[in-house]
Write a protein that holds these residues in place. Structure first.
Motif, PDB file in Angstrom:
ATOM      1  N   PHE A  39     -47.698  70.757  24.664  1.00  0.00           N
ATOM      2  CA  PHE A  39     -48.473  70.031  25.661  1.00  0.00           C
ATOM      3  C   PHE A  39     -48.552  68.534  25.376  1.00  0.00           C
ATOM      4  O   PHE A  39     -48.669  67.731  26.280  1.00  0.00           O
ATOM      5  N   LYS A  40     -48.498  68.159  24.115  1.00  0.00           N
ATOM      6  CA  LYS A  40     -48.735  66.769  23.751  1.00  0.00           C
ATOM      7  C   LYS A  40     -47.705  65.817  24.347  1.00  0.00           C
ATOM      8  O   LYS A  40     -48.026  64.689  24.714  1.00  0.00           O
ATOM      9  N   LYS A  41     -46.453  66.248  24.442  1.00  0.00           N
ATOM     10  CA  LYS A  41     -45.387  65.357  24.873  1.00  0.00           C
ATOM     11  C   LYS A  41     -45.039  65.494  26.358  1.00  0.00           C
ATOM     12  O   LYS A  41     -44.162  64.803  26.840  1.00  0.00           O
ATOM     13  N   VAL A  42     -45.728  66.377  27.053  1.00  0.00           N
ATOM     14  CA  VAL A  42     -45.404  66.632  28.454  1.00  0.00           C
ATOM     15  C   VAL A  42     -46.280  65.781  29.350  1.00  0.00           C
ATOM     16  O   VAL A  42     -47.503  65.711  29.176  1.00  0.00           O
ATOM     17  N   ASN A  43     -45.663  65.125  30.331  1.00  0.00           N
ATOM     18  CA  ASN A  43     -46.407  64.334  31.306  1.00  0.00           C
ATOM     19  C   ASN A  43     -47.282  65.259  32.148  1.00  0.00           C
ATOM     20  O   ASN A  43     -46.795  66.246  32.707  1.00  0.00           O
ATOM     21  N   PRO A  44     -48.575  64.973  32.252  1.00  0.00           N
ATOM     22  CA  PRO A  44     -49.471  65.905  32.958  1.00  0.00           C
ATOM     23  C   PRO A  44     -49.254  65.972  34.466  1.00  0.00           C
ATOM     24  O   PRO A  44     -49.554  66.995  35.095  1.00  0.00           O
ATOM     25  N   TYR A  45     -48.721  64.925  35.068  1.00  0.00           N
ATOM     26  CA  TYR A  45     -48.648  64.877  36.529  1.00  0.00           C
ATOM     27  C   TYR A  45     -47.644  65.869  37.127  1.00  0.00           C
ATOM     28  O   TYR A  45     -47.966  66.544  38.120  1.00  0.00           O
ATOM     29  N   PRO A  46     -46.423  66.009  36.586  1.00  0.00           N
ATOM     30  CA  PRO A  46     -45.533  67.044  37.130  1.00  0.00           C
ATOM     31  C   PRO A  46     -46.095  68.459  36.980  1.00  0.00           C
ATOM     32  O   PRO A  46     -45.976  69.281  37.892  1.00  0.00           O
ATOM     33  N   ILE A  47     -46.726  68.731  35.838  1.00  0.00           N
ATOM     34  CA  ILE A  47     -47.329  70.046  35.630  1.00  0.00           C
ATOM     35  C   ILE A  47     -48.446  70.283  36.643  1.00  0.00           C
ATOM     36  O   ILE A  47     -48.580  71.365  37.219  1.00  0.00           O
ATOM     37  N   MET A  48     -49.238  69.241  36.880  1.00  0.00           N
ATOM     38  CA  MET A  48     -50.327  69.346  37.850  1.00  0.00           C
ATOM     39  C   MET A  48     -49.787  69.615  39.241  1.00  0.00           C
ATOM     40  O   MET A  48     -50.310  70.466  39.985  1.00  0.00           O
ATOM     41  N   LEU A  49     -48.750  68.894  39.629  1.00  0.00           N
ATOM     42  CA  LEU A  49     -48.168  69.059  40.961  1.00  0.00           C
ATOM     43  C   LEU A  49     -47.629  70.463  41.156  1.00  0.00           C
ATOM     44  O   LEU A  49     -47.878  71.114  42.185  1.00  0.00           O
ATOM     45  N   ILE A  50     -46.904  70.972  40.172  1.00  0.00           N
ATOM     46  CA  ILE A  50     -46.345  72.318  40.254  1.00  0.00           C
ATOM     47  C   ILE A  50     -47.457  73.358  40.336  1.00  0.00           C
ATOM     48  O   ILE A  50     -47.382  74.322  41.106  1.00  0.00           O
ATOM     49  N   SER A  51     -48.503  73.171  39.548  1.00  0.00           N
ATOM     50  CA  SER A  51     -49.620  74.114  39.540  1.00  0.00           C
ATOM     51  C   SER A  51     -50.307  74.168  40.906  1.00  0.00           C
ATOM     52  O   SER A  51     -50.615  75.252  41.421  1.00  0.00           O
ATOM     53  N   ILE A  52     -50.546  73.008  41.503  1.00  0.00           N
ATOM     54  CA  ILE A  52     -51.195  72.960  42.817  1.00  0.00           C
ATOM     55  C   ILE A  52     -50.305  73.598  43.878  1.00  0.00           C
ATOM     56  O   ILE A  52     -50.785  74.351  44.747  1.00  0.00           O
ATOM     57  N   LEU A  53     -49.006  73.334  43.816  1.00  0.00           N
ATOM     58  CA  LEU A  53     -48.081  73.939  44.786  1.00  0.00           C
ATOM     59  C   LEU A  53     -48.060  75.458  44.652  1.00  0.00           C
ATOM     60  O   LEU A  53     -48.007  76.181  45.654  1.00  0.00           O
ATOM     61  N   LEU A  54     -48.117  75.948  43.433  1.00  0.00           N
ATOM     62  CA  LEU A  54     -48.158  77.400  43.222  1.00  0.00           C
ATOM     63  C   LEU A  54     -49.444  77.997  43.794  1.00  0.00           C
ATOM     64  O   LEU A  54     -49.423  79.079  44.388  1.00  0.00           O
ATOM     65  N   LEU A  55     -50.546  77.290  43.645  1.00  0.00           N
ATOM     66  CA  LEU A  55     -51.806  77.765  44.219  1.00  0.00           C
ATOM     67  C   LEU A  55     -51.728  77.799  45.743  1.00  0.00           C
ATOM     68  O   LEU A  55     -52.226  78.732  46.383  1.00  0.00           O
ATOM     69  N   LEU A  56     -51.091  76.793  46.328  1.00  0.00           N
ATOM     70  CA  LEU A  56     -50.958  76.754  47.786  1.00  0.00           C
ATOM     71  C   LEU A  56     -50.045  77.858  48.303  1.00  0.00           C
ATOM     72  O   LEU A  56     -50.179  78.291  49.456  1.00  0.00           O
ATOM     73  N   LEU A  57     -49.131  78.325  47.463  1.00  0.00           N
ATOM     74  CA  LEU A  57     -48.234  79.423  47.871  1.00  0.00           C
ATOM     75  C   LEU A  57     -48.999  80.712  48.152  1.00  0.00           C
ATOM     76  O   LEU A  57     -48.491  81.591  48.843  1.00  0.00           O
ATOM     77  N   THR A  58     -50.208  80.823  47.622  1.00  0.00           N
ATOM     78  CA  THR A  58     -50.991  82.040  47.865  1.00  0.00           C
ATOM     79  C   THR A  58     -51.359  82.185  49.343  1.00  0.00           C
ATOM     80  O   THR A  58     -51.743  83.270  49.785  1.00  0.00           O
ATOM     81  N   PHE A  59     -51.266  81.089  50.104  1.00  0.00           N
ATOM     82  CA  PHE A  59     -51.590  81.130  51.534  1.00  0.00           C
ATOM     83  C   PHE A  59     -50.349  81.330  52.391  1.00  0.00           C
ATOM     84  O   PHE A  59     -50.419  81.238  53.619  1.00  0.00           O
ATOM     85  N   TRP A  60     -49.227  81.614  51.754  1.00  0.00           N
ATOM     86  CA  TRP A  60     -47.958  81.746  52.481  1.00  0.00           C
ATOM     87  C   TRP A  60     -47.974  82.951  53.419  1.00  0.00           C
ATOM     88  O   TRP A  60     -47.446  82.909  54.519  1.00  0.00           O
ATOM     89  N   ASP A  61     -48.604  84.044  52.962  1.00  0.00           N
ATOM     90  CA  ASP A  61     -48.670  85.238  53.805  1.00  0.00           C
ATOM     91  C   ASP A  61     -50.106  85.484  54.261  1.00  0.00           C
ATOM     92  O   ASP A  61     -50.981  84.638  54.076  1.00  0.00           O
ATOM     93  N   ASP A  62     -50.335  86.638  54.854  1.00  0.00           N
ATOM     94  CA  ASP A  62     -51.655  86.949  55.404  1.00  0.00           C
ATOM     95  C   ASP A  62     -52.662  87.371  54.345  1.00  0.00           C
ATOM     96  O   ASP A  62     -53.850  87.533  54.644  1.00  0.00           O
ATOM     97  N   GLY A  63     -52.220  87.569  53.111  1.00  0.00           N
ATOM     98  CA  GLY A  63     -53.122  87.989  52.054  1.00  0.00           C
ATOM     99  C   GLY A  63     -53.534  89.440  52.220  1.00  0.00           C
ATOM    100  O   GLY A  63     -52.940  90.207  52.994  1.00  0.00           O
ATOM    101  N   TYR A  64     -54.573  89.820  51.503  1.00  0.00           N
ATOM    102  CA  TYR A  64     -55.100  91.190  51.570  1.00  0.00           C
ATOM    103  C   TYR A  64     -56.559  91.120  51.975  1.00  0.00           C
ATOM    104  O   TYR A  64     -57.390  90.583  51.247  1.00  0.00           O
ATOM    105  N   GLN A  65     -56.862  91.617  53.159  1.00  0.00           N
ATOM    106  CA  GLN A  65     -58.211  91.532  53.727  1.00  0.00           C
ATOM    107  C   GLN A  65     -58.712  90.083  53.714  1.00  0.00           C
ATOM    108  O   GLN A  65     -59.843  89.791  53.331  1.00  0.00           O
ATOM    109  N   ASP A  66     -57.816  89.180  54.124  1.00  0.00           N
ATOM    110  CA  ASP A  66     -58.110  87.742  54.206  1.00  0.00           C
ATOM    111  C   ASP A  66     -58.404  87.107  52.850  1.00  0.00           C
ATOM    112  O   ASP A  66     -59.003  86.025  52.778  1.00  0.00           O
ATOM    113  N   VAL A  67     -57.987  87.759  51.778  1.00  0.00           N
ATOM    114  CA  VAL A  67     -58.109  87.182  50.432  1.00  0.00           C
ATOM    115  C   VAL A  67     -56.725  86.748  49.977  1.00  0.00           C
ATOM    116  O   VAL A  67     -55.767  87.523  50.046  1.00  0.00           O
ATOM    117  N   HIS A  68     -56.611  85.504  49.509  1.00  0.00           N
ATOM    118  CA  HIS A  68     -55.311  84.932  49.141  1.00  0.00           C
ATOM    119  C   HIS A  68     -55.324  84.509  47.679  1.00  0.00           C
ATOM    120  O   HIS A  68     -55.524  83.333  47.353  1.00  0.00           O
TER     121      HIS A  68
END
Length: 295
Positions: free
Chosen positions: A64-93
């Motif tokens: 973690f020490k040598k890794v730039n935090p911003y690319p990791i942050m961007l990827i993490s947020i995009l992965l979280l947004l992917l949970t809304f890609w489908d209809d989810g389960y009983q409106d839970v994503h």
């Protein structure tokens, strides 16, 4: 000649011992309860693989020490947004489907996002990322993650900001988000070997149930007892996060991390342990008092 830098005993390679009791007790509980073998074997396999990889990371640090935090942050947020890609389960994503598997992205990336918030020097960016992450959890919805992530992020953000007004607003926002999340709690039913794994453990025996509870108490402990002075805030933040994730299972149908079935929380937990191993090179049993040896 006097050597004032006595060698301190090393503990970081043994951090994985905190996860073993929950992992093994959970595996046996699922097997005893006739949960399909592929499920409990997957939990055990990912847990043991995580231990092996952790030992590798301890040898070839830092991660973690040598890794730039911003690319990791961007990827993490995009992965979280992917949970809304489908209809989810009983409106839970909360999940992203990978083949036949559903992965709870929030439980994987939350510790990772907290670590990056800690690394960020830009206070405004750290605040915005925290707010965006909490909003995503509110829309999923996931009350346990809203509460655990908000509380952990508050510790980091308050340390970064000197203004009492800013600190107060951060605290009010975190409390407000948590109250709203629990007021709008989802109605998903509990799965016996995920959210109700402790109930299965108590059915085996009272002693086994007590051991299972104690094994879960062990999970956040490394972040409280092995924190270095320089990284105490971040370590306590992760310890608080994992503690609240576990406590939330008492009040709602949320996964019991590590012990219950689910590879996502296992991955997230190891993210925290790897970071802790990087910053805790040694544990001083003498409270940093100098030691002198003659040569």
């Amino acid at each position: 000649m006097m050597d004032q830098t006595a060698q301190k005993p090393r503990f970081t390679p043994f951090l994985f011992l905190a996860i073993l009791p929950s992992l093994l007790l959970g595996t046996y509980t699922m097997a005893f309860s006739e949960v399909p073998r592929t499920l409990w074997m997957m939990n055990l396999g990912f847990g043991l693989m995580g231990i092996a990889l952790q030992l590798v990371f301890f040898r070839f640090r830092p991660v973690f020490k040598k890794v730039n935090p911003y690319p990791i942050m961007l990827i993490s947020i995009l992965l979280l947004l992917l949970t809304f890609w489908d209809d989810g389960y009983q409106d839970v994503h909360r999940w992203v489907s990978i083949g036949s598997f559903k992965v709870n992205i929030g439980l994987i990336v939350s510790p990772l996002i907290l670590i990056q918030i800690h690394k960020m020097e830009n206070k405004i960016m750290a605040l915005l990322v925290s707010l965006l992450t909490v909003i995503i959890f509110l829309f999923q919805p996931d009350a346990s993650l809203v509460t655990a992530f908000s509380a952990a992020a508050v510790m980091l953000l308050i340390r970064k900001n000197s203004s009492n007004i800013t600190k107060g607003l951060i605290l009010i926002a975190a409390i407000g988000a948590s109250v709203y999340a629990w007021y709008n709690l989802d109605s998903l039913p509990a799965v016996s070997y995920v959210e109700d794994i402790l109930s299965l453990a108590w059915k085996i025996s009272g002693f086994y149930g007590i051991c299972s509870v104690l094994s879960l108490v062990l999970l956040p402990l490394p972040f409280f007892v092995l924190a270095s002075k320089e990284n105490r805030t971040m370590a306590y933040s992760l310890g608080l996060y994992f503690s609240l994730i576990l406590l939330a299972t008492l009040f709602g149908n949320f996964p019991v991390i590590v012990m219950g079935y689910g590879i996502s929380p296992i991955i997230g937990y190891f993210m925290g342990l790897i970071w802790l191993g990087e910053v805790t090179d040694s544990f001083d049993l003498t409270d940093d008092k100098p030691s002198f040896t003659g040569t």
